[in-house]
Design an enzyme around this catalytic site. Structure first.
Site, mmCIF file in Angstrom:
data_model
loop_
_atom_site.group_PDB
_atom_site.id
_atom_site.type_symbol
_atom_site.label_atom_id
_atom_site.label_comp_id
_atom_site.label_asym_id
_atom_site.label_seq_id
_atom_site.Cartn_x
_atom_site.Cartn_y
_atom_site.Cartn_z
ATOM 1 C CG ASP A 52 -1.656 1.116 1.621
ATOM 2 O OD1 ASP A 52 -2.245 1.699 0.669
ATOM 3 O OD2 ASP A 52 -1.707 1.736 2.584
ATOM 4 C CG ASP A 88 -1.749 7.394 0.379
ATOM 5 O OD1 ASP A 88 -1.299 8.506 0.312
ATOM 6 O OD2 ASP A 88 -2.309 7.249 -0.423
ATOM 7 N NE ARG A 115 -9.401 12.175 -5.348
ATOM 8 C CZ ARG A 115 -9.057 12.330 -6.621
ATOM 9 N NH1 ARG A 115 -9.677 13.069 -7.422
ATOM 10 N NH2 ARG A 115 -7.694 11.599 -6.934
ATOM 11 C CG ASP A 173 -1.609 2.454 6.592
ATOM 12 O OD1 ASP A 173 -2.074 2.181 5.445
ATOM 13 O OD2 ASP A 173 -2.047 3.567 7.022
#
Ligand code: G6P
Ligand code: MG
Length: 210
Positions: A8, A10, A48, A169
């Site tokens: 991943d 971010d 988003r 995360d």
């Protein structure tokens, strides 16, 4: 044991969380909608438009599809302006050294991120050409916890899910890995997911997984 590792972006390779927070907060403030860190935590790994729906949960107003598109674009413009501050110094040395060592050990390395800004962020970090494949928000129709982004990443590097490890995360990311048939390594809150395979204290702990 694994042939490929899918990261991943971010919260794993770099820390854009604070910029996402600031950009959503600015939008929410302008609309007069309550927004805090706790709500922001629910946005990790989420596309988003799905993030926008979460932000608008606290709104009394109903927004049309076109209005929502405009709001998502407004947030992204703020976010991209904030990203201008990012450079190679925002790539932690521990992350770069660990990636280099994993590459030396012969793993294929890929990115699996919901972000449509993935390539821009990798370029800013100096990792534009680093990964063997990039699967991101531009090549998927369903975001995490759906496994699509990781299944595509595995396909791009020519490996089966059971031969790849996903590093995440976000709990939504561990869920996605599990649903796709991948083993996972969790950092931070992702360690709490009941299906996480390896709990990492820090990024370099990946070197202890064989
Ligand atoms: C990552 C972040 C999410 C973000 C998503 C979409 O998964 O963890 O918080 O909403 O990417 O990002 P984008 O850059 O396309 O708006
Ligand atoms: Mg993340």
């Amino acid at each position: 044991m694994f042939k490929g590792i899918i990261f991943d972006l971010d919260g794993v390779i770099c820390f854009t969380d604070k910029y996402h927070y600031q950009a959503w907060k600015k939008l929410a403030d302008r609309l007069g909608i309550y927004f805090d860190e706790k709500i922001n935590n629910r946005l990790r790994g989420v596309s988003r438009m799905d993030c926008l729906d979460i932000v608008l949960e606290k709104s009394t107003k109903q927004y049309s599809y076109d209005e929502k598109e405009a709001l998502a674009t407004e947030k992204n413009e703020t976010y991209k302006n904030l990203l201008q501050e990012m450079g190679p110094n925002d790539l932690p040395e521990e992350v770069k050294n660990t990636l280099d060592e994993l590459r030396k050990r012969g793993y294929k390395l890929a990115i699996g991120s919901s972000s449509k800004n993935t390539r821009m962020i990798l370029n800013r970090l100096g990792l534009g050409d680093y990964f063997d494949a990039i699967s991101d928000g531009n090549n998927i129709s369903k975001s995490k916890p759906d496994p699509e982004v990781f299944l595509k990443a595995a396909e791009f590097i020519g490996e089966k899910p059971e031969d790849c490890l996903v590093v995440e995360d976000a709990e939504a990311g561990i869920e996605a890995a599990f649903r796709g048939g991948f083993a996972s390594a969790g950092l931070g809150e992702a360690r709490n997911h009941k299906e996480v395979t390896y709990k990492l204290g820090e990024f370099k702990d990946l070197l202890d997984i064989n």
